[in-house]
Design a protein around this motif. Sequence first.
Motif, PDB file in Angstrom:
ATOM      1  N   THR A   1      -0.944   8.394   8.787  1.00  0.00           N
ATOM      2  CA  THR A   1      -0.093   7.202   8.785  1.00  0.00           C
ATOM      3  C   THR A   1       0.121   6.765   7.350  1.00  0.00           C
ATOM      4  N   SER A   2       1.361   6.564   6.980  1.00  0.00           N
ATOM      5  CA  SER A   2       1.762   6.047   5.662  1.00  0.00           C
ATOM      6  C   SER A   2       1.575   7.092   4.556  1.00  0.00           C
ATOM      7  N   HIS A   3       0.334   7.455   4.245  1.00  0.00           N
ATOM      8  CA  HIS A   3       0.081   8.417   3.172  1.00  0.00           C
ATOM      9  C   HIS A   3      -1.167   9.226   3.479  1.00  0.00           C
ATOM     10  N   GLN A   4      -1.104  10.502   3.154  1.00  0.00           N
ATOM     11  CA  GLN A   4      -2.275  11.358   3.244  1.00  0.00           C
ATOM     12  C   GLN A   4      -2.315  12.294   2.049  1.00  0.00           C
TER      13      GLN A   4
ATOM     14  N   CYS B   1      -8.302  21.559  -8.828  1.00  0.00           N
ATOM     15  CA  CYS B   1      -7.798  21.497  -7.459  1.00  0.00           C
ATOM     16  C   CYS B   1      -6.270  21.447  -7.438  1.00  0.00           C
ATOM     17  N   TYR B   2      -5.728  21.716  -6.268  1.00  0.00           N
ATOM     18  CA  TYR B   2      -4.334  21.440  -5.950  1.00  0.00           C
ATOM     19  C   TYR B   2      -4.310  20.212  -5.045  1.00  0.00           C
ATOM     20  N   CYS B   3      -3.188  19.481  -5.088  1.00  0.00           N
ATOM     21  CA  CYS B   3      -3.062  18.268  -4.279  1.00  0.00           C
ATOM     22  C   CYS B   3      -1.747  18.285  -3.507  1.00  0.00           C
ATOM     23  N   ALA B   4      -1.850  18.128  -2.186  1.00  0.00           N
ATOM     24  CA  ALA B   4      -0.670  17.994  -1.335  1.00  0.00           C
ATOM     25  C   ALA B   4      -0.583  16.553  -0.861  1.00  0.00           C
ATOM     26  N   HIS B   5       0.569  15.933  -1.105  1.00  0.00           N
ATOM     27  CA  HIS B   5       0.797  14.547  -0.681  1.00  0.00           C
ATOM     28  C   HIS B   5       1.780  14.526   0.482  1.00  0.00           C
ATOM     29  N   PHE B   6       1.487  13.678   1.468  1.00  0.00           N
ATOM     30  CA  PHE B   6       2.382  13.446   2.588  1.00  0.00           C
ATOM     31  C   PHE B   6       2.621  11.930   2.691  1.00  0.00           C
ATOM     32  N   LEU B   7       3.888  11.538   2.735  1.00  0.00           N
ATOM     33  CA  LEU B   7       4.267  10.126   2.827  1.00  0.00           C
ATOM     34  C   LEU B   7       5.183   9.919   4.025  1.00  0.00           C
ATOM     35  N   TYR B   8       4.953   8.826   4.758  1.00  0.00           N
ATOM     36  CA  TYR B   8       5.896   8.492   5.836  1.00  0.00           C
ATOM     37  C   TYR B   8       5.768   7.025   6.205  1.00  0.00           C
ATOM     38  N   ALA B   9       6.777   6.246   5.870  1.00  0.00           N
ATOM     39  CA  ALA B   9       6.885   4.849   6.279  1.00  0.00           C
ATOM     40  C   ALA B   9       8.365   4.487   6.198  1.00  0.00           C
ATOM     41  N   PRO B  10       9.158   4.861   7.209  1.00  0.00           N
ATOM     42  CA  PRO B  10      10.616   4.694   7.119  1.00  0.00           C
ATOM     43  C   PRO B  10      11.020   3.227   7.050  1.00  0.00           C
ATOM     44  N   PRO B  11      11.752   2.835   6.003  1.00  0.00           N
ATOM     45  CA  PRO B  11      12.214   1.443   5.916  1.00  0.00           C
ATOM     46  C   PRO B  11      13.338   1.175   6.914  1.00  0.00           C
ATOM     47  N   ILE B  12      13.427  -0.055   7.377  1.00  0.00           N
ATOM     48  CA  ILE B  12      14.516  -0.486   8.238  1.00  0.00           C
ATOM     49  C   ILE B  12      15.317  -1.552   7.506  1.00  0.00           C
TER      50      ILE B  12
ATOM     51  N   LYS C   1       0.836  -1.199   0.000  1.00  0.00           N
ATOM     52  CA  LYS C   1       0.000   0.000   0.000  1.00  0.00           C
ATOM     53  C   LYS C   1       0.876   1.256   0.000  1.00  0.00           C
ATOM     54  N   PHE C   2       1.955   1.232   0.782  1.00  0.00           N
ATOM     55  CA  PHE C   2       2.855   2.387   0.806  1.00  0.00           C
ATOM     56  C   PHE C   2       3.516   2.587  -0.552  1.00  0.00           C
ATOM     57  N   GLU C   3       3.959   1.501  -1.183  1.00  0.00           N
ATOM     58  CA  GLU C   3       4.610   1.623  -2.485  1.00  0.00           C
ATOM     59  C   GLU C   3       3.635   2.171  -3.533  1.00  0.00           C
ATOM     60  N   VAL C   4       2.414   1.697  -3.513  1.00  0.00           N
ATOM     61  CA  VAL C   4       1.407   2.214  -4.450  1.00  0.00           C
ATOM     62  C   VAL C   4       1.109   3.681  -4.148  1.00  0.00           C
ATOM     63  N   SER C   5       1.036   4.029  -2.870  1.00  0.00           N
ATOM     64  CA  SER C   5       0.814   5.428  -2.489  1.00  0.00           C
ATOM     65  C   SER C   5       1.949   6.308  -2.986  1.00  0.00           C
ATOM     66  N   SER C   6       3.160   5.793  -2.901  1.00  0.00           N
ATOM     67  CA  SER C   6       4.314   6.538  -3.388  1.00  0.00           C
ATOM     68  C   SER C   6       4.238   6.729  -4.896  1.00  0.00           C
ATOM     69  N   MET C   7       3.862   5.686  -5.617  1.00  0.00           N
ATOM     70  CA  MET C   7       3.703   5.804  -7.067  1.00  0.00           C
ATOM     71  C   MET C   7       2.719   6.917  -7.414  1.00  0.00           C
ATOM     72  N   LEU C   8       1.579   6.922  -6.712  1.00  0.00           N
ATOM     73  CA  LEU C   8       0.545   7.919  -6.988  1.00  0.00           C
ATOM     74  C   LEU C   8       1.003   9.315  -6.582  1.00  0.00           C
ATOM     75  N   THR C   9       1.744   9.419  -5.485  1.00  0.00           N
ATOM     76  CA  THR C   9       2.286  10.707  -5.065  1.00  0.00           C
ATOM     77  C   THR C   9       3.125  11.328  -6.168  1.00  0.00           C
ATOM     78  N   TRP C  10       3.924  10.514  -6.827  1.00  0.00           N
ATOM     79  CA  TRP C  10       4.819  11.013  -7.878  1.00  0.00           C
ATOM     80  C   TRP C  10       4.191  10.921  -9.261  1.00  0.00           C
ATOM     81  N   GLY C  11       2.868  10.712  -9.322  1.00  0.00           N
ATOM     82  CA  GLY C  11       2.136  10.818 -10.581  1.00  0.00           C
ATOM     83  C   GLY C  11       2.242   9.621 -11.489  1.00  0.00           C
TER      84      GLY C  11
END
Length: 470
Positions: free
Chosen positions: A461-464, A394-405, A116-126
């Motif tokens: 959490t993860s993406h907003q 509209c404008y879209c603001a994306h926030f991502l946070y899921a730090p890999p270990i 889900k985080f990886e897909v959210s990241s893909m969408l964040t970057w278009g």
Amino acid sequence: MKKEGVDINNEEEVKKFHDKEKAITIEGIREIFFKYCPNGTIYFNTGGAEINLPQWHDYNTHFELEDLPTVWGGYDKLPIRAKYFGGTGKDYLAMTGKFHCCWGEFGGFKTTDALKFEVSSMLTWGSKCSIGDQMHPLGTMDLQTYKNIGEAYSYAEKIEDYCFGVKETSKLAVMVNTNAKVNEGIAKLLLDCHFDFDIIHQNTNLNKYEVILIPDNYYLNETDAKRIQEFVDNKGKLLILGGGALREDKSQFAINIGLEYLGKSEFDKDYIKIESILDSPLLCYSSAHKVKGNGEILATVFEPYFKRTYKHYCSHSNTPNKAETANYPGCIKVNNVIYIAHELASNYFDFGNIYQRRYFEKIVNLLYTDKNIVASNLQPTARIRFVEQEKKHCYCAHFLYAPPIQRGSVAIIDDLPPLYNIETEVKVDKPIKSVKLMPQNENLAFEQENNKVSFTVEKFTSHQLVVLEY
């Protein structure tokens, strides 16, 4: 190769032969393909979506940005590639895999949170989304695989209409070249400092930017030099990292910025002192590029006593610094241009030094005042992006946070810590009617003063995704 007289012991000759034959093969495949599928799409997965291999880009009708971030390029490989290929005018998608360790790994699974985080990241970057699988020899679908993928795609389905066909709003732009380390290093610096950025292409109108960043050892051809010189002459601001903006023969600066290039320091490593960052000289893992000129000194270089060799050394690692400063600057500002003498992008890619990042952030902030998005209470590994979606007004603001270990050879998304009270200010050029959290479809309180809109994301959490409708 024998027939054409290629010396198989000469790596350069072999590479030229390989590239020639590869081009012939690709052209032949394209000819056959478009004969039968004139409106079809085709992508060649042989460097076709790598920024540093532009010779293969034109053969593709679209781009597939392949990565398995757990073990291959990492979670910061996508953003700069998506921004670059998003500016080519062709369609593009990001490709990951359901696998844990490697492509084609039977029985290997990422968690649903990770997908889900990886897909959210893909969408964040278009990017459109692709998740790879490998069918079992029995020819049956693995239902657990598609259950996991389905959970990730169910989230994508709720927000994807806001994520494609967007327009960059950043006034900070970066020049990228064929050095993959430098490209990803500068992206990591910008991402960790939460500077949203755009990528410059050959046909990009530079006048829309406040600041242009030329990274390590980016050499300017005559066309680029003319464009950048016009930008600087028109009061545009320029940030150059060590060895950047030189002529292609590396002899001197390709543009007139009031500095003379003196070459790279003879030392393997040296030190830099930056006011308000550290009171002591900070080790740099490659030495400075020396320049001469009149301007405001923002950082000073301290040379080591000698270059470390097997015969001539001190202590375990690097030679200590002299007490006196060098006779060339570590960072100098001349009018609307700042030159940083060290190769910060490469250094950050290799070593990730936090004090170097703080130094970079301080210097960027001296130039970059017209930011499109500023957000507080974010960890360095959080990611932000602010774009306009004209189709949905509209404008879209994306926030991502899921730090890999890092566990062994694998970077794992395991914990999903929430972030709180993200106070955000964005720049717009239209009156805003509403601000909403998506996909929750919850209204957020906001204030607009002229072209600045402020709001607070209380927790995510993860993406907003935050949508500002006009």
